[in-house]
Scaffold this motif. Structure first.
Motif, PDB file in Angstrom:
ATOM      1  N   CYS A  19      40.327  55.548  38.931  1.00  0.00           N
ATOM      2  CA  CYS A  19      40.126  54.400  38.047  1.00  0.00           C
ATOM      3  C   CYS A  19      40.117  54.794  36.572  1.00  0.00           C
ATOM      4  CB  CYS A  19      38.822  53.698  38.420  1.00  0.00           C
ATOM      5  SG  CYS A  19      38.758  53.154  40.129  1.00  0.00           S
ATOM      6  N   VAL A  20      40.872  55.813  36.224  1.00  0.00           N
ATOM      7  CA  VAL A  20      40.945  56.278  34.844  1.00  0.00           C
ATOM      8  C   VAL A  20      41.422  55.120  33.956  1.00  0.00           C
ATOM      9  CG1 VAL A  20      42.057  57.938  33.294  1.00  0.00           C
ATOM     10  CG2 VAL A  20      41.367  58.630  35.592  1.00  0.00           C
ATOM     11  N   ASN A  21      40.866  55.035  32.774  1.00  0.00           N
ATOM     12  CA  ASN A  21      41.164  53.997  31.783  1.00  0.00           C
ATOM     13  C   ASN A  21      40.543  52.645  32.110  1.00  0.00           C
ATOM     14  OD1 ASN A  21      42.690  55.773  30.182  1.00  0.00           O
ATOM     15  ND2 ASN A  21      44.512  55.393  31.415  1.00  0.00           N
ATOM     16  N   LEU A  22      39.723  52.560  33.149  1.00  0.00           N
ATOM     17  CA  LEU A  22      38.997  51.330  33.449  1.00  0.00           C
ATOM     18  C   LEU A  22      37.567  51.486  32.928  1.00  0.00           C
ATOM     19  CD1 LEU A  22      40.177  50.547  37.091  1.00  0.00           C
ATOM     20  CD2 LEU A  22      40.899  49.453  34.974  1.00  0.00           C
ATOM     21  N   PRO A  23      36.857  50.367  32.735  1.00  0.00           N
ATOM     22  CA  PRO A  23      35.462  50.455  32.283  1.00  0.00           C
ATOM     23  C   PRO A  23      34.590  51.179  33.319  1.00  0.00           C
ATOM     24  CG  PRO A  23      36.253  48.177  32.259  1.00  0.00           C
ATOM     25  CD  PRO A  23      37.301  49.003  32.916  1.00  0.00           C
ATOM     26  N   SER A  24      33.456  51.683  32.867  1.00  0.00           N
ATOM     27  CA  SER A  24      32.526  52.336  33.778  1.00  0.00           C
ATOM     28  C   SER A  24      31.919  51.293  34.725  1.00  0.00           C
ATOM     29  CB  SER A  24      31.404  53.021  32.989  1.00  0.00           C
ATOM     30  OG  SER A  24      30.536  52.041  32.433  1.00  0.00           O
ATOM     31  N   SER A  25      31.306  51.781  35.788  1.00  0.00           N
ATOM     32  CA  SER A  25      30.654  50.879  36.744  1.00  0.00           C
ATOM     33  C   SER A  25      29.552  50.078  36.074  1.00  0.00           C
ATOM     34  CB  SER A  25      30.068  51.683  37.905  1.00  0.00           C
ATOM     35  OG  SER A  25      31.083  52.317  38.634  1.00  0.00           O
ATOM     36  N   ARG A  26      28.770  50.729  35.229  1.00  0.00           N
ATOM     37  CA  ARG A  26      27.672  50.045  34.523  1.00  0.00           C
ATOM     38  C   ARG A  26      28.230  48.977  33.580  1.00  0.00           C
ATOM     39  NH1 ARG A  26      22.363  49.851  35.448  1.00  0.00           N
ATOM     40  NH2 ARG A  26      22.314  52.069  35.831  1.00  0.00           N
ATOM     41  N   ASP A  27      29.316  49.297  32.860  1.00  0.00           N
ATOM     42  CA  ASP A  27      29.949  48.306  31.979  1.00  0.00           C
ATOM     43  C   ASP A  27      30.469  47.120  32.788  1.00  0.00           C
ATOM     44  OD1 ASP A  27      29.416  49.837  29.730  1.00  0.00           O
ATOM     45  OD2 ASP A  27      31.439  50.689  29.623  1.00  0.00           O
TER      46      ASP A  27
END
Length: 112
Positions: A19-27
């Motif tokens: 999931c590179v370039n995607l927001p973090s899980s927390r975000d």
């Protein structure tokens, strides 16, 4: 609205390798919480973030966190009432459609 729906976002501080370039899980959790509140104003829902590598002692959530890791699922994984509705890069359209199945009404207070 029939009942207050439980939404659980399973994720980790480390971004999913796929999931590179995607927001973090927390975000993603924070974005989802805000988006649901805007779409369904005044309609209660419970949303919780569960860290995959430090899950709560609650058996069901701990077991699902282990499943996400063992099955190499893309995270964050969004679960509504025990049904996976998003994985990796969850889609609001699918999440909103699932909430509407529980009686949530877009743009209305208290589902009226």
């Amino acid at each position: 609205m029939k009942k207050k729906v439980e939404i659980v976002v399973y994720g980790a501080e480390q971004i999913c390798p796929s999931c590179v370039n995607l927001p973090s899980s927390r975000d993603t959790f924070e974005w989802l919480q805000a988006a649901i509140a805007r779409k369904f104003p005044g309609q209660p829902f419970a949303i919780e973030y569960v860290d995959l590598f430090n899950p709560p002692d609650e058996g069901k959530k701990r077991a699902f966190a282990r499943k996400v890791i063992e099955e190499d699922m893309f995270y964050p994984v969004v679960v509504i009432e025990d049904r996976v509705v998003g994985e990796g890069n969850p889609r609001l359209k699918e999440i909103f459609a699932e909430l509407e199945k529980y009686g949530y009404k877009p743009g209305t207070e208290s589902g009226k």
